[in-house]
Design an enzyme around this catalytic site. Structure first.
Site, PDB file in Angstrom:
ATOM      1  N   SER A 171      90.351  58.070 -35.835  1.00  0.00           N
ATOM      2  CA  SER A 171      91.058  58.970 -36.753  1.00  0.00           C
ATOM      3  C   SER A 171      91.601  58.209 -37.950  1.00  0.00           C
ATOM      4  O   SER A 171      91.984  57.035 -37.839  1.00  0.00           O
ATOM      5  CB  SER A 171      92.220  59.616 -35.989  1.00  0.00           C
ATOM      6  N   TYR A 187      99.762  58.961 -29.646  1.00  0.00           N
ATOM      7  CA  TYR A 187      98.383  59.416 -29.868  1.00  0.00           C
ATOM      8  C   TYR A 187      97.663  58.464 -30.827  1.00  0.00           C
ATOM      9  O   TYR A 187      96.569  57.967 -30.545  1.00  0.00           O
ATOM     10  CB  TYR A 187      98.361  60.847 -30.431  1.00  0.00           C
ATOM     11  N   LYS A 243      94.365  55.502 -30.343  1.00  0.00           N
ATOM     12  CA  LYS A 243      93.154  55.317 -31.154  1.00  0.00           C
ATOM     13  C   LYS A 243      93.042  53.851 -31.594  1.00  0.00           C
ATOM     14  O   LYS A 243      91.965  53.251 -31.539  1.00  0.00           O
ATOM     15  CB  LYS A 243      93.169  56.252 -32.369  1.00  0.00           C
TER      16      LYS A 243
END
Ligand code: UD1
Length: 340
Positions: A127, A152, A156
């Site tokens: 992302s 979150y 990644k």
């Protein structure tokens, strides 16, 4: 040679669109998903589009034994596209262990399964959140990765590091795709985004407001230093995004990758504000959207859009669909959901 591709999270939003594109290119797809945030019915809808129902394995990849067993039963997989992960930023702040266990744990199991069977190729779903608020726009792949603003986002970053470290000492190779803001749905309106509960992302919130599921859209702040005061993002059509995964798989299988780890930004290169998205939605749906301007949402960056030059030139991929096509397809999908 087998053309078997394992798509983890293949019943999810981006996963399902990628399964369609892979099948349409002649790949044999196995979908692995625990259905924690998606429905088994997606497989029928994929079959309605492509004529082929992918082989389905219901498995929680964060559980080591069933994850490794999956690889034992399909040792001839050529490559993986790994989507299976939780993605709600707010929830990750409230329950970080859930995110680390699921997002990092499943990656570890997958890499062990790949190693055990000599499977080299993986496309990883990352992302633009790894860049935080970048100093220079548009954002190049060489822009520094910033301290993650949420667990979150951290999953990644950690996942990218785990893959990179592993590839240094094993035959593993990976194309890491850093998505900007995927929106829209397949033109058939048979698959799309299916958020559980109240959506936190802009596009599903807009379409759910328009269909009557929500009273009005909260516009999180109009006092940013942008032309109309609302934040700017690089929205990208999910089908364009899905096609980049197919190109990435082909690139590794044909050994055209230039290094063991390649990183590409996936966006259109054009930034749009929240008001631009609302205006596009109103134009394509011919509706007026109810919205209220509220205070800023904590953690939102002001503006971010991709430098697409590297992906265009090296990956040979370019997003072709514009904002109106994105908002119209998202609306057609919401209407289709309401009719089911
Ligand atoms: C968010 C995550 C990102 C994640 C992506 C996909 C943050 C900071 N970033 O991106 O890490 O990869 O989702 O899940 O959470 N907006 C409104 N009203 C709404 C919803 C959104 O005004 O009800 C605005 C936001 O302020 C933002 C824009 O719309 O300016 C896009 O928001 P959203 O769709 O949530 O995506 P991001 O926050 O960019």
């Amino acid at each position: 040679m087998s053309k078997k591709i394992l798509v983890t999270g293949g019943t999810g939003y981006i996963g399902s669109h990628t399964v369609v594109e892979l099948q349409q290119k002649g790949f044999e797809v196995i979908v692995a998903d625990n259905l924690s945030n998606s429905s088994i019915d997606v497989l029928d809808n994929i079959a309605a589009i492509t004529g082929i129902r992918p082989l389905f394995e219901k498995v929680d990849l964060a559980d080591q034994e069933p994850a490794l067993d999956l690889f034992n039963r399909h040792p001839d997989i050529r490559a993986l596209v790994h989507f299976a992960a939780f993605k709600a930023v707010g929830e990750s702040v409230a329950d970080p262990l859930k995110y680390y266990r699921n997002n990092v744990g499943s990656l570890l199991n997958i890499l062990m399964g790949m190693h055990a069977h000599g499977i080299r190729n993986i496309v990883f779903s990352s992302s633009c959140t790894v860049y935080g608020q970048p100093e220079e726009l548009p954002v190049k792949e060489t822009a520094p990765v910033q301290t993650a603003a949420s667990p979150y986002g951290n999953t990644k970053q950690i996942s990218e590091e785990i893959i990179t470290d592993t590839s240094a000492v094993t035959p593993l190779q990976c194309i890491i795709l850093r998505y900007f803001n995927p929106i829209g749905a397949h033109e058939s309106a048979l698959i799309g985004e299916l958020p559980l509960g109240v959506p936190s992302n802009l596009m599903p919130y807009i379409t759910q407001t328009a269909i009557g599921k929500r009273e009005f859209l909260n516009v999180w702040g109009d006092d940013y230093k942008t032309p109309d005061g609302t934040p700017i993002r690089d929205y990208i059509h999910v089908v364009d995004l899905a096609q980049a995964h197919v190109i990435s798989i082909e690139r590794m299988l044909e050994e055209n990758n230039q290094s063991r780890i390649e990183i590409f930004n996936l966006g259109t290169g054009t930034g749009y504000s929240v008001f631009d998205v609302i205006k596009s939605f109103e134009r394509t749906s011919k509706l007026k959207l109810a919205y209220k301007v509220m205070a800023r949402r904590p953690g939102d960056v002001e503006k971010v859009w991709a430098d697409t030059e590297y992906a265009n030139r090296v990956l040979g991929w370019k997003a072709g669909r514009g904002l109106d096509e994105m908002t119209l397809s998202a609306w057609n999908w919401e209407k289709k959901l309401a009719s089911w």
